[in-house]
Write a protein that holds these residues in place. Structure first.
Motif, PDB file in Angstrom:
ATOM      1  N   ILE A 173       9.626   4.931 -10.839  1.00  7.37           N
ATOM      2  CA  ILE A 173       8.652   4.881 -11.925  1.00  7.37           C
ATOM      3  C   ILE A 173       7.269   4.743 -11.305  1.00  7.37           C
ATOM      4  O   ILE A 173       7.029   3.835 -10.499  1.00  7.37           O
ATOM      5  CB  ILE A 173       8.910   3.700 -12.891  1.00  7.37           C
ATOM      6  N   LEU A 174       6.371   5.652 -11.691  1.00  6.09           N
ATOM      7  CA  LEU A 174       4.971   5.601 -11.278  1.00  6.09           C
ATOM      8  C   LEU A 174       4.154   5.237 -12.507  1.00  6.09           C
ATOM      9  O   LEU A 174       4.289   5.877 -13.556  1.00  6.09           O
ATOM     10  CB  LEU A 174       4.510   6.954 -10.731  1.00  6.09           C
ATOM     11  N   VAL A 175       3.298   4.226 -12.385  1.00  6.12           N
ATOM     12  CA  VAL A 175       2.454   3.804 -13.503  1.00  6.12           C
ATOM     13  C   VAL A 175       0.994   3.969 -13.092  1.00  6.12           C
ATOM     14  O   VAL A 175       0.549   3.369 -12.121  1.00  6.12           O
ATOM     15  CB  VAL A 175       2.739   2.345 -13.920  1.00  6.12           C
ATOM     16  N   ALA A 189      16.175   1.189  -7.081  1.00  5.54           N
ATOM     17  CA  ALA A 189      15.056   1.964  -7.599  1.00  5.54           C
ATOM     18  C   ALA A 189      13.729   1.340  -7.175  1.00  5.54           C
ATOM     19  O   ALA A 189      13.692   0.206  -6.687  1.00  5.54           O
ATOM     20  CB  ALA A 189      15.143   2.047  -9.119  1.00  5.54           C
ATOM     21  N   VAL A 190      12.652   2.101  -7.385  1.00  2.52           N
ATOM     22  CA  VAL A 190      11.308   1.658  -7.000  1.00  2.52           C
ATOM     23  C   VAL A 190      10.331   1.972  -8.126  1.00  2.52           C
ATOM     24  O   VAL A 190      10.384   3.053  -8.715  1.00  2.52           O
ATOM     25  CB  VAL A 190      10.823   2.381  -5.712  1.00  2.52           C
ATOM     26  N   MET A 191       9.431   1.022  -8.392  1.00  2.79           N
ATOM     27  CA  MET A 191       8.305   1.259  -9.291  1.00  2.79           C
ATOM     28  C   MET A 191       7.031   0.882  -8.558  1.00  2.79           C
ATOM     29  O   MET A 191       6.968  -0.151  -7.890  1.00  2.79           O
ATOM     30  CB  MET A 191       8.420   0.416 -10.570  1.00  2.79           C
ATOM     31  N   VAL A 192       6.014   1.734  -8.681  1.00  2.00           N
ATOM     32  CA  VAL A 192       4.697   1.436  -8.141  1.00  2.00           C
ATOM     33  C   VAL A 192       3.754   1.321  -9.330  1.00  2.00           C
ATOM     34  O   VAL A 192       3.679   2.237 -10.157  1.00  2.00           O
ATOM     35  CB  VAL A 192       4.231   2.513  -7.139  1.00  2.00           C
ATOM     36  N   ALA A 195      -2.206   9.480  -3.429  1.00  2.00           N
ATOM     37  CA  ALA A 195      -1.401   9.686  -2.219  1.00  2.00           C
ATOM     38  C   ALA A 195      -0.762   8.380  -1.762  1.00  2.00           C
ATOM     39  O   ALA A 195       0.425   8.345  -1.412  1.00  2.00           O
ATOM     40  CB  ALA A 195      -2.262  10.286  -1.105  1.00  2.00           C
ATOM     41  N   ALA A 196      -1.531   7.298  -1.772  1.00  2.36           N
ATOM     42  CA  ALA A 196      -0.986   5.996  -1.362  1.00  2.36           C
ATOM     43  C   ALA A 196       0.147   5.567  -2.288  1.00  2.36           C
ATOM     44  O   ALA A 196       1.192   5.086  -1.832  1.00  2.36           O
ATOM     45  CB  ALA A 196      -2.096   4.944  -1.356  1.00  2.36           C
ATOM     46  N   MET A 197      -0.044   5.760  -3.593  1.00  8.89           N
ATOM     47  CA  MET A 197       0.992   5.384  -4.557  1.00  8.89           C
ATOM     48  C   MET A 197       2.261   6.215  -4.357  1.00  8.89           C
ATOM     49  O   MET A 197       3.367   5.684  -4.399  1.00  8.89           O
ATOM     50  CB  MET A 197       0.465   5.546  -5.981  1.00  8.89           C
ATOM     51  N   LEU A 198       2.097   7.513  -4.135  1.00 10.78           N
ATOM     52  CA  LEU A 198       3.266   8.373  -3.936  1.00 10.78           C
ATOM     53  C   LEU A 198       4.008   8.014  -2.659  1.00 10.78           C
ATOM     54  O   LEU A 198       5.244   8.055  -2.630  1.00 10.78           O
ATOM     55  CB  LEU A 198       2.853   9.842  -3.930  1.00 10.78           C
ATOM     56  N   ARG A 199       3.292   7.640  -1.616  1.00  9.70           N
ATOM     57  CA  ARG A 199       3.964   7.226  -0.377  1.00  9.70           C
ATOM     58  C   ARG A 199       4.720   5.918  -0.580  1.00  9.70           C
ATOM     59  O   ARG A 199       5.831   5.757  -0.082  1.00  9.70           O
ATOM     60  CB  ARG A 199       2.960   7.154   0.766  1.00  9.70           C
TER      61      ARG A 199
END
Length: 183
Positions: free
Chosen positions: A130-132, A151-154, A46-50
């Protein structure tokens, strides 16, 4: 209910776990899905998605798709006008995650076999997000280069959650986390 909470409600973790782990779906910790991999802690996801701040219609790459849960959550956030590509290195998990994802009916999302030695899916870049879900020792330039404009990558790097934005890239730090190693 915010968008992330809505995605969690639409795609319960239980449906993305091996049968032996489903009874523990409410546990707020990582759960084993086989092949040395885990289904991440819900609070962490949840924290990563936010931090990722996915919007409808975006193109998203999910690195380390595993059980398909994060791919399904991301697809919920992009909606059918978006596109989510998951990549996973372990062939059995590609099959497991793809089967789980297929049950969600989100045809705009898929999981592919990752190519050994290649991070992400450069042939389909650029991505809006991008989610890793695996941890490298250093920030991989190979993934940063797959980000589009604005863009955003976490990504967890060396025990710390990073939010990488373009142009720049610019990096902000968001606390300590532990993940399986990025291979």
């Amino acid at each position: 209910m915010d968008a992330v909470a809505s995605a969690f409600a639409a795609h319960p973790r239980e449906g993305f776990l091996p049968p032996a782990e489903r009874g523990r779906a409410a546990y707020d910790g990582p759960l084993v899905i086989g092949h040395g991999q885990t289904n991440s802690q819900p609070r962490t996801v949840a924290a990563m998605l936010r931090l990722l701040d996915v919007r409808p219609g975006q193109r998203v790459l999910d690195v380390g798709a595993g059980s398909g849960w994060t791919t399904a959550l991301l697809a919920h956030l992009t909606g059918p006008e978006g596109r989510v590509l998951g990549v996973e290195l372990e062939p059995d998990l590609v099959e497991f995650g793809s089967a789980n994802l297929a049950r969600t009916g989100q045809a705009w999302a898929s999981i592919r076999q990752a190519e050994p030695g290649v991070l992400g899916l450069p042939a389909a870049a650029p991505y809006d997000r991008i989610l890793v879900s695996a941890e490298p020792r250093t920030l991989p330039d190979e993934l940063v280069e797959q980000l589009g404009e604005e863009a955003v990558m976490v990504i967890p790097v060396a025990g710390e959650m990073l939010r990488v934005t373009t142009p720049g890239p610019s990096v902000t730090r968001h606390g300590g986390y532990r993940f399986v190693p990025l291979r």
